[in-house]
Design an enzyme around this catalytic site. Sequence first.
Site, PDB file in Angstrom:
ATOM      1  N   LYS A  30      -2.097  -3.985  -9.895  1.00 16.33           N
ATOM      2  CA  LYS A  30      -0.967  -3.212  -9.341  1.00 16.33           C
ATOM      3  C   LYS A  30       0.137  -4.101  -8.817  1.00 16.33           C
ATOM      4  O   LYS A  30       1.301  -3.905  -9.121  1.00 16.33           O
ATOM      5  CB  LYS A  30      -1.450  -2.419  -8.106  1.00 16.33           C
ATOM      6  CG  LYS A  30      -1.875  -1.021  -8.338  1.00 16.33           C
ATOM      7  CD  LYS A  30      -2.237  -0.377  -6.998  1.00 16.33           C
ATOM      8  CE  LYS A  30      -2.966  -1.291  -6.115  1.00 16.33           C
ATOM      9  NZ  LYS A  30      -3.704  -1.098  -5.061  1.00 16.33           N
ATOM     10  N   ARG A 106      -2.175   6.366  -0.465  1.00 16.74           N
ATOM     11  CA  ARG A 106      -3.584   6.074  -0.728  1.00 16.74           C
ATOM     12  C   ARG A 106      -4.469   7.259  -0.350  1.00 16.74           C
ATOM     13  O   ARG A 106      -5.674   7.198  -0.552  1.00 16.74           O
ATOM     14  CB  ARG A 106      -3.987   4.878   0.136  1.00 16.74           C
ATOM     15  CG  ARG A 106      -4.412   3.640  -0.609  1.00 16.74           C
ATOM     16  CD  ARG A 106      -4.729   2.601   0.448  1.00 16.74           C
ATOM     17  NE  ARG A 106      -5.341   1.433  -0.051  1.00 16.74           N
ATOM     18  CZ  ARG A 106      -4.683   0.351  -0.458  1.00 16.74           C
ATOM     19  NH1 ARG A 106      -3.371   0.336  -0.478  1.00 16.74           N
ATOM     20  NH2 ARG A 106      -5.357  -0.702  -0.843  1.00 16.74           N
ATOM     21  N   ARG A 143      -9.410 -13.946  -7.533  1.00 15.58           N
ATOM     22  CA  ARG A 143      -8.055 -13.799  -6.973  1.00 15.58           C
ATOM     23  C   ARG A 143      -7.810 -14.796  -5.833  1.00 15.58           C
ATOM     24  O   ARG A 143      -8.626 -14.964  -4.946  1.00 15.58           O
ATOM     25  CB  ARG A 143      -7.880 -12.372  -6.453  1.00 15.58           C
ATOM     26  CG  ARG A 143      -6.558 -12.164  -5.734  1.00 15.58           C
ATOM     27  CD  ARG A 143      -6.151 -10.728  -5.747  1.00 15.58           C
ATOM     28  NE  ARG A 143      -6.821  -9.943  -4.730  1.00 15.58           N
ATOM     29  CZ  ARG A 143      -6.596  -8.635  -4.553  1.00 15.58           C
ATOM     30  NH1 ARG A 143      -5.743  -7.997  -5.337  1.00 15.58           N
ATOM     31  NH2 ARG A 143      -7.222  -7.980  -3.615  1.00 15.58           N
ATOM     32  N   ARG A 176      -8.209 -14.269  -0.094  1.00 15.70           N
ATOM     33  CA  ARG A 176      -7.861 -13.327   0.973  1.00 15.70           C
ATOM     34  C   ARG A 176      -9.068 -13.044   1.861  1.00 15.70           C
ATOM     35  O   ARG A 176     -10.182 -12.973   1.378  1.00 15.70           O
ATOM     36  CB  ARG A 176      -7.384 -12.009   0.346  1.00 15.70           C
ATOM     37  CG  ARG A 176      -5.886 -11.893   0.304  1.00 15.70           C
ATOM     38  CD  ARG A 176      -5.430 -10.752  -0.548  1.00 15.70           C
ATOM     39  NE  ARG A 176      -6.028  -9.467  -0.215  1.00 15.70           N
ATOM     40  CZ  ARG A 176      -5.615  -8.309  -0.755  1.00 15.70           C
ATOM     41  NH1 ARG A 176      -4.606  -8.297  -1.607  1.00 15.70           N
ATOM     42  NH2 ARG A 176      -6.197  -7.185  -0.437  1.00 15.70           N
ATOM     43  N   ARG A 187     -13.706  -1.245   0.018  1.00 10.28           N
ATOM     44  CA  ARG A 187     -12.402  -0.788  -0.483  1.00 10.28           C
ATOM     45  C   ARG A 187     -12.559   0.029  -1.768  1.00 10.28           C
ATOM     46  O   ARG A 187     -11.860   1.011  -1.968  1.00 10.28           O
ATOM     47  CB  ARG A 187     -11.473  -1.986  -0.695  1.00 10.28           C
ATOM     48  CG  ARG A 187     -10.745  -2.360   0.592  1.00 10.28           C
ATOM     49  CD  ARG A 187     -10.511  -3.846   0.703  1.00 10.28           C
ATOM     50  NE  ARG A 187      -9.656  -4.355  -0.334  1.00 10.28           N
ATOM     51  CZ  ARG A 187      -9.803  -5.566  -0.884  1.00 10.28           C
ATOM     52  NH1 ARG A 187     -10.778  -6.359  -0.496  1.00 10.28           N
ATOM     53  NH2 ARG A 187      -8.959  -5.977  -1.779  1.00 10.28           N
TER      54      ARG A 187
HETATM   55  P1  ADP Z   1      -6.039  -3.876  -2.170  1.00  7.69           P
HETATM   56  O1  ADP Z   1      -5.371  -2.931  -3.143  1.00  7.69           O
HETATM   57  O2  ADP Z   1      -6.685  -5.031  -2.835  1.00  7.69           O
HETATM   58  O3  ADP Z   1      -6.964  -3.178  -1.209  1.00  7.69           O
HETATM   59  P2  ADP Z   1      -3.622  -4.019  -0.515  1.00  7.69           P
HETATM   60  O4  ADP Z   1      -2.854  -5.253  -0.290  1.00  7.69           O
HETATM   61  O5  ADP Z   1      -2.949  -2.903  -1.235  1.00  7.69           O
HETATM   62  O6  ADP Z   1      -4.918  -4.526  -1.294  1.00  7.69           O
HETATM   63  O7  ADP Z   1      -4.166  -3.437   0.876  1.00  7.69           O
HETATM   64  C1  ADP Z   1      -4.898  -4.240   1.773  1.00  7.69           C
HETATM   65  C2  ADP Z   1      -5.349  -3.419   2.971  1.00  7.69           C
HETATM   66  O8  ADP Z   1      -4.192  -2.921   3.692  1.00  7.69           O
HETATM   67  C3  ADP Z   1      -6.183  -2.184   2.675  1.00  7.69           C
HETATM   68  O9  ADP Z   1      -7.557  -2.490   2.476  1.00  7.69           O
HETATM   69  C4  ADP Z   1      -5.932  -1.357   3.952  1.00  7.69           C
HETATM   70  O10 ADP Z   1      -6.658  -1.871   5.039  1.00  7.69           O
HETATM   71  C5  ADP Z   1      -4.463  -1.633   4.250  1.00  7.69           C
HETATM   72  N1  ADP Z   1      -3.564  -0.653   3.600  1.00  7.69           N
HETATM   73  C6  ADP Z   1      -2.604  -0.934   2.666  1.00  7.69           C
HETATM   74  N2  ADP Z   1      -1.974   0.181   2.271  1.00  7.69           N
HETATM   75  C7  ADP Z   1      -2.527   1.212   2.960  1.00  7.69           C
HETATM   76  C8  ADP Z   1      -2.332   2.617   2.979  1.00  7.69           C
HETATM   77  N3  ADP Z   1      -1.400   3.219   2.197  1.00  7.69           N
HETATM   78  N4  ADP Z   1      -3.113   3.366   3.819  1.00  7.69           N
HETATM   79  C9  ADP Z   1      -4.031   2.793   4.585  1.00  7.69           C
HETATM   80  N5  ADP Z   1      -4.289   1.469   4.613  1.00  7.69           N
HETATM   81  C10 ADP Z   1      -3.556   0.673   3.811  1.00  7.69           C
END
Ligand code: ADP
Length: 236
Positions: A30, A106, A143, A176, A187
């Site tokens: 993504k 999400r 990653r 990360r 996740r």
């Molecule tokens: P990934 O898709 O690998 O989980 P992201 O960088 O998109 O990585 O998100 C990392 C973390 O940030 C998530 O695991 C969550 O804790 C938080 N987060 C990001 N976007 C949201 C969202 N829209 N709602 C709730 N938590 C979020």
Amino acid sequence: MPSDLIGAAPGSPVVPGARLVILGKQGAGKGTQAVRLSRHYVVPHIATGDTFRAAIRSGSEFGVIAKRYLDAGELVPDDVVIGVVKERLTHRDASHRGFVLDGFPRTVGQAEALQTILEPSRLDVVINLDVPTAAVLTRLASRRVCSSCGANYSVPDNPPKVPGICDVCGGDVVQRDDDTEAAIQRRLELYERETSPLVSWYSERSLLATIDGTGPLDEVTDRIVDEIDRRKLGAV
Ligand code: ADP
Ligand code: ZN
């Protein structure tokens, strides 16, 4: 040339501007595709995960709270995330030309809030980047990310030129904190439970386009752009 077109590739048939959401499991690619789409359509890339990681790096009070959720692989509460996105979408670049939202919405609650924030306009298309779970697990294990600017790498396919050093900014390239096995599993569980219902939610609203996210990056980008352009030109 109107200033809105500055940055578009010369000679490209791109119509700048788009309101896009990109959905997909962790590791589906993504973030990488969202950056490419934001350049292609000359719109800001709004990645909620990046926003939270920047807050954590800054050491702000908000960052300290966010870190607890991120390290555990838990979702940040809806009201917090919605507030952050709502504020960002009021900036002129996003309100004027559009955006690529990456990592938001999400949950169905976040999707409903987004619809309200955007009224009277609406999204152009929601891209569902489809990659099998077995493939995303391999990608997540390899990653690496720049701890300063957030640039993505993977070992051994796409490493930084100098091991451990970011090509873009010279920062440290690391794994990360939430790419541990336990946090990844959490996740992916949350993705199935909270985020995958968005696929049917957007499909019912005729906004969903499912795109095969496997294969070379450029081919995936081409597939996505073709689909967006078809929709922007009203072909579907
Ligand atoms: P990934 O898709 O690998 O989980 P992201 O960088 O998109 O990585 O998100 C990392 C973390 O940030 C998530 O695991 C969550 O804790 C938080 N987060 C990001 N976007 C949201 C969202 N829209 N709602 C709730 N938590 C979020
Ligand atoms: Zn960097």
